[in-house]
Design a protein around this motif. Structure first.
Motif, PDB file in Angstrom:
ATOM      1  N   SER A  23      57.070  -5.254  30.670  1.00 48.53           N
ATOM      2  CA  SER A  23      56.358  -3.977  30.667  1.00 48.53           C
ATOM      3  C   SER A  23      56.357  -3.306  29.290  1.00 48.53           C
ATOM      4  O   SER A  23      57.340  -3.330  28.566  1.00 48.53           O
ATOM      5  CB  SER A  23      57.002  -3.038  31.693  1.00 48.53           C
ATOM      6  OG  SER A  23      56.333  -1.805  31.661  1.00 48.53           O
ATOM      7  N   ARG A  24      55.232  -2.697  28.955  1.00 48.32           N
ATOM      8  CA  ARG A  24      55.126  -1.935  27.705  1.00 48.32           C
ATOM      9  C   ARG A  24      54.923  -0.456  27.981  1.00 48.32           C
ATOM     10  O   ARG A  24      54.596   0.306  27.087  1.00 48.32           O
ATOM     11  CB  ARG A  24      53.948  -2.454  26.872  1.00 48.32           C
ATOM     12  CG  ARG A  24      54.039  -3.905  26.480  1.00 48.32           C
ATOM     13  CD  ARG A  24      55.182  -4.139  25.490  1.00 48.32           C
ATOM     14  NE  ARG A  24      55.078  -3.296  24.316  1.00 48.32           N
ATOM     15  CZ  ARG A  24      54.387  -3.637  23.219  1.00 48.32           C
ATOM     16  NH1 ARG A  24      53.781  -4.782  23.161  1.00 48.32           N
ATOM     17  NH2 ARG A  24      54.355  -2.805  22.188  1.00 48.32           N
ATOM     18  N   HIS A  25      55.064  -0.035  29.238  1.00 49.81           N
ATOM     19  CA  HIS A  25      54.800   1.352  29.582  1.00 49.81           C
ATOM     20  C   HIS A  25      55.746   1.755  30.709  1.00 49.81           C
ATOM     21  O   HIS A  25      55.837   1.060  31.723  1.00 49.81           O
ATOM     22  CB  HIS A  25      53.339   1.491  30.030  1.00 49.81           C
ATOM     23  CG  HIS A  25      52.874   2.915  30.061  1.00 49.81           C
ATOM     24  ND1 HIS A  25      53.282   3.788  31.030  1.00 49.81           N
ATOM     25  CD2 HIS A  25      52.053   3.601  29.251  1.00 49.81           C
ATOM     26  CE1 HIS A  25      52.713   4.973  30.817  1.00 49.81           C
ATOM     27  NE2 HIS A  25      51.967   4.880  29.737  1.00 49.81           N
ATOM     28  N   THR A 103      56.649   8.730  23.384  1.00 51.18           N
ATOM     29  CA  THR A 103      56.110   7.414  23.709  1.00 51.18           C
ATOM     30  C   THR A 103      56.535   7.011  25.117  1.00 51.18           C
ATOM     31  O   THR A 103      57.563   7.462  25.623  1.00 51.18           O
ATOM     32  CB  THR A 103      56.606   6.351  22.711  1.00 51.18           C
ATOM     33  OG1 THR A 103      56.100   5.082  23.107  1.00 51.18           O
ATOM     34  CG2 THR A 103      58.129   6.281  22.683  1.00 51.18           C
ATOM     35  N   ASP A 105      56.501   3.634  25.613  1.00 48.81           N
ATOM     36  CA  ASP A 105      56.739   2.210  25.378  1.00 48.81           C
ATOM     37  C   ASP A 105      58.244   1.946  25.224  1.00 48.81           C
ATOM     38  O   ASP A 105      58.865   2.442  24.294  1.00 48.81           O
ATOM     39  CB  ASP A 105      56.001   1.795  24.100  1.00 48.81           C
ATOM     40  CG  ASP A 105      56.059   0.295  23.912  1.00 48.81           C
ATOM     41  OD1 ASP A 105      56.844  -0.359  24.619  1.00 48.81           O
ATOM     42  OD2 ASP A 105      55.301  -0.206  23.058  1.00 48.81           O
ATOM     43  N   ASP A 107      59.669  -0.514  24.102  1.00 47.70           N
ATOM     44  CA  ASP A 107      59.952  -1.193  22.830  1.00 47.70           C
ATOM     45  C   ASP A 107      60.215  -0.194  21.704  1.00 47.70           C
ATOM     46  O   ASP A 107      60.826  -0.525  20.701  1.00 47.70           O
ATOM     47  CB  ASP A 107      58.775  -2.084  22.420  1.00 47.70           C
ATOM     48  CG  ASP A 107      58.617  -3.243  23.363  1.00 47.70           C
ATOM     49  OD1 ASP A 107      59.556  -3.470  24.154  1.00 47.70           O
ATOM     50  OD2 ASP A 107      57.567  -3.911  23.330  1.00 47.70           O
ATOM     51  N   GLU A 108      59.703   1.021  21.860  1.00 41.23           N
ATOM     52  CA  GLU A 108      59.855   1.984  20.769  1.00 41.23           C
ATOM     53  C   GLU A 108      61.060   2.903  20.957  1.00 41.23           C
ATOM     54  O   GLU A 108      61.316   3.761  20.126  1.00 41.23           O
ATOM     55  CB  GLU A 108      58.577   2.821  20.631  1.00 41.23           C
ATOM     56  CG  GLU A 108      57.436   2.009  20.040  1.00 41.23           C
ATOM     57  CD  GLU A 108      56.124   2.758  20.046  1.00 41.23           C
ATOM     58  OE1 GLU A 108      56.157   4.006  20.085  1.00 41.23           O
ATOM     59  OE2 GLU A 108      55.078   2.097  20.014  1.00 41.23           O
TER      60      GLU A 108
END
Lengths: 114, 608
Positions: A23-25, A103, A105, A107-108
Motif C-alpha cells: 500500500s502507498r496510501h 502525507t 504515504d 513510505d514518507e
C-alpha cells in the motif's frame, strides 16, 4: 459441503495482506485490513453452514428441523463490532497523520527507524 | 468467594463507565483519585483471589450455566495461581501508572483514565477466562485500548506512526487467532478450553488441528513480539506515553506468551503430546533467536525508551525459552522471572519519564551529563540496569537460574550461555546510558551512533515546573524496584509456584476442575534447592554488563586494531539487521507473513 467458501476466505486473507504490504496510501491500507478481516466472516459462516437448513430463528420452523449454527453467527457479529472499532480508530489516526505529516504515504513517514 | 472472580473484571469496566459519565462533573484530581481507587481495589481483589487459589482453584460460571454431564455450554472464569499472578501484576502496574501520571497530561480530561481502566479489565479477563472465544474478545478489547493509549499523544507524528504500526500488525494477529478459533470450533463444536481439549485428545493431529494451532500461536506471537513478529514493538514503545510503556513492557507482551501456554496446555497437549520434543525444539529455538535479535538491536540505540523496548523483545525471547521448555519447573521459573523483570523494566520506564519531565528528551547523546542534578533518579536507573542483568538479590536472578537449570536437564545446556549473553547485552546499554546521562561519563559522540530515532520528544508530557521532580514520580519508580528486590529475597518463591505450575500443565486436572468440578489433589512442595550457582551467574552477568557498558562509553580508547575488527566484522551485519527495522508497516506485515509460513512449515514438518 463445498470448498468454495474456504477458498474465498483464504483468497481474501492473502489478497488483503498483499494490499497492506504494497500500500502507498494509509486509507487504502485500512480498507485492505478490512478485506483481511472479511475473510474471517466468510470462514466463520462457512463453518456453521448446513446444506438445506434454515436460518436459526426458531419461532417459525418446526422443532427438530435443521438450522445453520447460530453460534458462529454470533461470533461473526462480535467480529463485525471489533472491525468497526478498529477501522474507525485507524481511519481517525490516518487523518491525524495527514494533518501532522502532510502525507498519506507510509513510505514518507520516517520518524521511526533503526 | 467465587463472586470476586467476575468482580475483578466488572469493577474496572463499571468504574471506567462511571468516569466517562462523570466527565466535566469532576475536576482532574477527582478523576485521578477515583481511577486509582478503582485500580487499587482491583489489585486487592486479585491478591485475595491469588492467595485463595493457591489453596484451591475455583471456577465461576456466568449466569450459572454450569456444565451438565461434563458438557460446558456457558462461559467460565477459572481462578488458578499462575493466571492470578499475572492479573495481580497487571493490577499493580496499572495502579502504579495511574499514581505516576498524577502529574501527567494536565490539559486532558478523563479519557486517559477511562482507557487505562478498560485496559486493566481486559487484561484481567484475558488471564481468567476459560473460554476460547472470550479469550479472543478480551484480547481485542485489550488491543483496541492499547492502540488508543499508544497513540494518545495525537499531536506527534512519531506517536501516530507507532500506534498505526501497532494497530495494523496486531489486528492481523487477531484475525489469525480468530481463524484458528473458527477451525477448532468447526472440528470440536466447542468453545470452552477444557471441552475442546477433551474433544481434540480423542482425534488425530491432522492438518486442520496443526493449522489452527499455527494460527493461534502466530497471533499470540505478534502480541508477544517474538521475532519476526516483533517489528511494531520498538516503534510503539518509543513513542507511547511513559505510563503506558510501563504497562506494555511489564505485562502486555507477557500476556501473549501466557496465552500460548494456556491454549497449549488446555487444548493441544492431548493431541500433540507425542511430538512434544520437536515442539520444544521449535519454541526454544524461536525464543533464542528473539533473545539474540532483541539484545543485539538494544546496543546501538540512543533513544532510551527505544533501547528499553528492544530489551523487552530480548526478554520476551528468554521467557519464550522458559515457556517453550514445556515443563512445570521451567514455567514456575518463567513466572518469577517475568514478574520481577516486568517490575524492573517498569521502574526503568518511570525513570525515563522523569528524564522526559526534567530534560524534555530521552536521547542518550543529547542529554550527555544533563542529568547531574537528579542523581537519585540516576541511582534508581543504574539499579534497574543491574536488576535486568540479574544481580542478586533482584528476583530476576531466581527466574533465570531456574530456567537455565531446567533447560540443562532437558538437554539444552547452551541456554545458560544464551541467557547470560542476552542479559549482558540488554543491561549494558542501560548502564551505559545511565552513566552518560546522569554523570556525564564518556566522551559525547565517540561511540558510533547512527540511530535514526533520536530521543527528542516533540511535546513534553508534563506541564509543571521542570526544576523539580514531583515526589510521586520517583516514589513509584522506587516502589517497583523495591518490590522486585523483595521478591528475590522471598525464599523458595518459585518452589511455591511449582504446584501451581504442575496444575497449569495438567490438562486432565484442568478439565476435571472445569467440566466436572473435581478439585485437584494437594501436591506436596518439592524440596528447595539452593540457588547458589544462579546467584554466582547473576553476579558474573552484572559485572560483565558493567564492563561492557564501560567499553561502550570509552569506545575511543580501544586499540585501533580492535576497533577495526569491530567496524569491519560487526558493522555490515548489524547495519543490515537495523535496516530491517524500517518503520514501514508494509514491511512489518511482510515479515509477519513470512513468520507464519516458516512457523507453519516447521510445525507441520515436526508434529505432523
Amino acid at each position: 459441503m463445498s470448498f468454495l467458501p474456504f477458498a474465498v476466505a483464504a483468497w481474501l486473507f492473502a489478497v488483503g495482506l498483499y494490499g497492506i504490504v504494497t500500500s502507498r496510501h494509509l486509507i487504502h491500507l485500512v480498507v485492505c485490513l478490512s478485506v483481511v478481516q472479511s475473510s474471517t466472516y466468510v470462514l466463520l459462516l462457512a463453518i456453521g453452514y448446513r446444506t438445506g437448513a434454515s436460518a436459526p430463528i426458531f419461532v417459525e420452523i418446526p422443532p427438530g428441523a435443521p438450522a445453520v449454527d447460530p453460534v458462529v453467527q454470533a461470533l461473526t457479529l462480535t467480529d463485525v463490532v471489533v472491525a468497526a472499532t478498529v477501522s474507525a480508530l485507524l481511519l481517525a489516526m490516518a487523518v491525524q497523520v495527514h494533518k501532522k505529516a502532510g502525507t498519506f504515504d507510509p513510505d514518507e513517514l520516517d520518524t521511526l527507524q533503526g | 468467594m467465587s463472586v470476586l472472580l467476575p468482580l475483578s473484571v466488572v469493577v474496572p469496566l463499571v468504574a471506567a463507565t462511571l468516569l466517562m459519565a462523570a466527565s466535566r462533573a469532576w475536576n482532574r484530581r477527582g478523576y485521578d483519585v477515583f481511577a486509582i481507587a478503582a485500580a487499587g481495589s482491583v489489585l486487592v481483589i486479585c491478591i485475595v483471589l491469588l492467595f485463595n487459589s493457591t489453596r484451591e482453584p475455583m471456577v465461576y460460571w456466568f449466569g450459572d450455566w454450569s456444565p451438565k454431564d461434563g458438557v460446558a455450554l456457558g462461559v467460565s472464569f477459572v481462578a488458578e495461581p499462575i493466571a492470578l499472578t499475572l492479573a495481580t501484576l497487571a493490577a499493580f502496574l496499572v495502579t502504579a501508572s495511574l499514581v505516576y501520571s498524577w502529574h501527567f497530561f494536565d490539559t486532558v480530561g478523563n479519557l486517559f483514565h477511562v482507557l487505562m481502566l478498560v485496559f486493566l479489565g481486559a487484561m484481567i479477563g484475558f488471564c481468567l477466562t476459560g473460554d476460547l472465544f472470550t479469550l479472543f474478545v478480551f484480547f481485542e478489547l485489550m488491543s483496541v485500548t492499547a492502540f488508543s493509549l499508544a497513540g494518545y499523544k495525537i499531536e506527534e507524528e512519531g506517536s501516530l506512526q507507532g500506534s498505526l504500526n501497532f494497530a495494523v500488525t496486531n489486528s492481523i494477529g487477531a484475525f489469525l487467532i480468530l481463524s484458528g478459533i473458527a477451525l477448532l470450533y468447526g472440528r470440536t463444536g466447542a468453545l470452552n478450553l477444557a471441552q475442546i481439549g477433551e474433544s481434540l485428545a480423542g482425534g488425530p493431529a491432522d492438518g486442520l488441528v496443526i493449522t489452527a494451532f499455527v494460527f493461534l500461536i502466530a497471533g499470540y506471537f505478534v502480541k508477544a513480539a517474538v521475532v519476526p513478529f516483533h517489528f511494531w514493538l520498538p516503534d510503539t514503545y518509543a513513542s507511547a506515553p511513559t505510563p503506558v510503556c510501563v504497562l506494555f513492557a511489564g505485562i502486555l507482551s507477557e500476556l501473549g506468551l501466557y496465552a500460548i501456554a494456556r491454549v497449549y496446555w488446555t487444548m493441544f497437549d492431548g493431541v500433540f503430546g507425542a511430538g512434544l520434543v520437536n515442539l520444544r525444539a521449535v519454541m526454544v529455538g524461536t525464543g533464542a533467536v528473539t533473545a539474540i535479535v532483541g539484545a543485539v538491536m538494544c546496543w546501538p540505540q540512543r533513544h532510551i525508551k527505544r533501547l528499553l523496548a528492544f530489551s523487552t523483545v530480548s526478554h520476551v525471547g528468554m521467557f519464550l525459552v522458559g515457556v517453550g521448555l514445556f515443563s512445570p519447573v521451567a514455567l514456575a521459573g518463567t513466572v518469577v522471572y517475568l514478574v520481577t523483570d516486568g517490575l524492573v523494566k517498569g521502574s526503568l520506564f518511570f525513570c525515563a519519564g522523569i528524564l522526559l519531565h526534567r530534560l524534555s528528551s530521552v536521547d542518550e547523546l543529547g542529554c550527555d551529563g544533563l542529568g547531574r542534578d537528579i542523581p537519585y533518579t540516576g541511582i534508581l536507573f543504574l539499579l534497574g540496569g543491574l536488576g535486568l542483568a540479574g544481580l542478586p538479590p533482584f528476583g530476576t536472578f531466581v527466574g533465570k537460574a531456574i530456567i537455565e537449570e531446567e533447560a540443562a536437564h532437558l538437554g539444552y545446556s547452551w541456554v545458560t550461555y544464551l541467557v547470560v549473553a542476552a542479559s549482558v547485552l540488554t543491561a549494558a546499554p542501560v548502564l551505559r546510558a545511565g552513566a552518560r546521562v546522569f554523570w556525564g561519563y564518556g566522551p559525547g559522540d565517540a561511540y558510533g551512533h547512527h540511530s535514526e530515532a533520536e530521543g527528542d520528544e516533540g511535546e513534553p508530557e508534563t506541564s509543571e515546573a521542570r526544576d523539580i521532580t514531583p515526589p510521586l514520580m520517583w516514589v513509584t519508580a522506587a516502589a517497583l524496584l523495591g518490590v522486585s528486590l523483595v521478591a528475590g529475597m522471598i525464599p523458595d518463591l518459585s518452589i511455591r509456584l511449582e504446584p501451581a505450575a504442575d496444575f497449569f500443565l495438567d490438562r486432565g486436572a484442568y478439565a476435571d476442575l472445569v467440566l466436572r468440578g473435581v478439585t485437584p489433589h494437594e501436591v506436596p512442595l518439592p524440596p528447595g534447592a539452593p540457588l547458589l550457582k544462579g546467584a554466582v551467574i547473576g553476579l558474573i552477568t552484572a559485572l560483565a554488563a558493567v564492563f561492557a557498558a564501560a567499553m561502550g562509553l570509552w569506545h575511543a580508547k580501544l586499540p585501533a586494531s580492535m576497533k577495526g575488527i569491530i567496524a569491519k566484522g560487526l558493522g555490515p551485519p548489524f547495519g543490515r539487521l537495523r535496516a530491517l527495522h524500517s518503520g514501514h508497516v508494509g514491511d512489518y506485515v511482510a515479515w509477519l507473513t513470512v513468520g507464519v509460513a516458516v512457523l507453519g512449515g516447521l510445525l507441520a514438518a515436526t508434529i505432523g
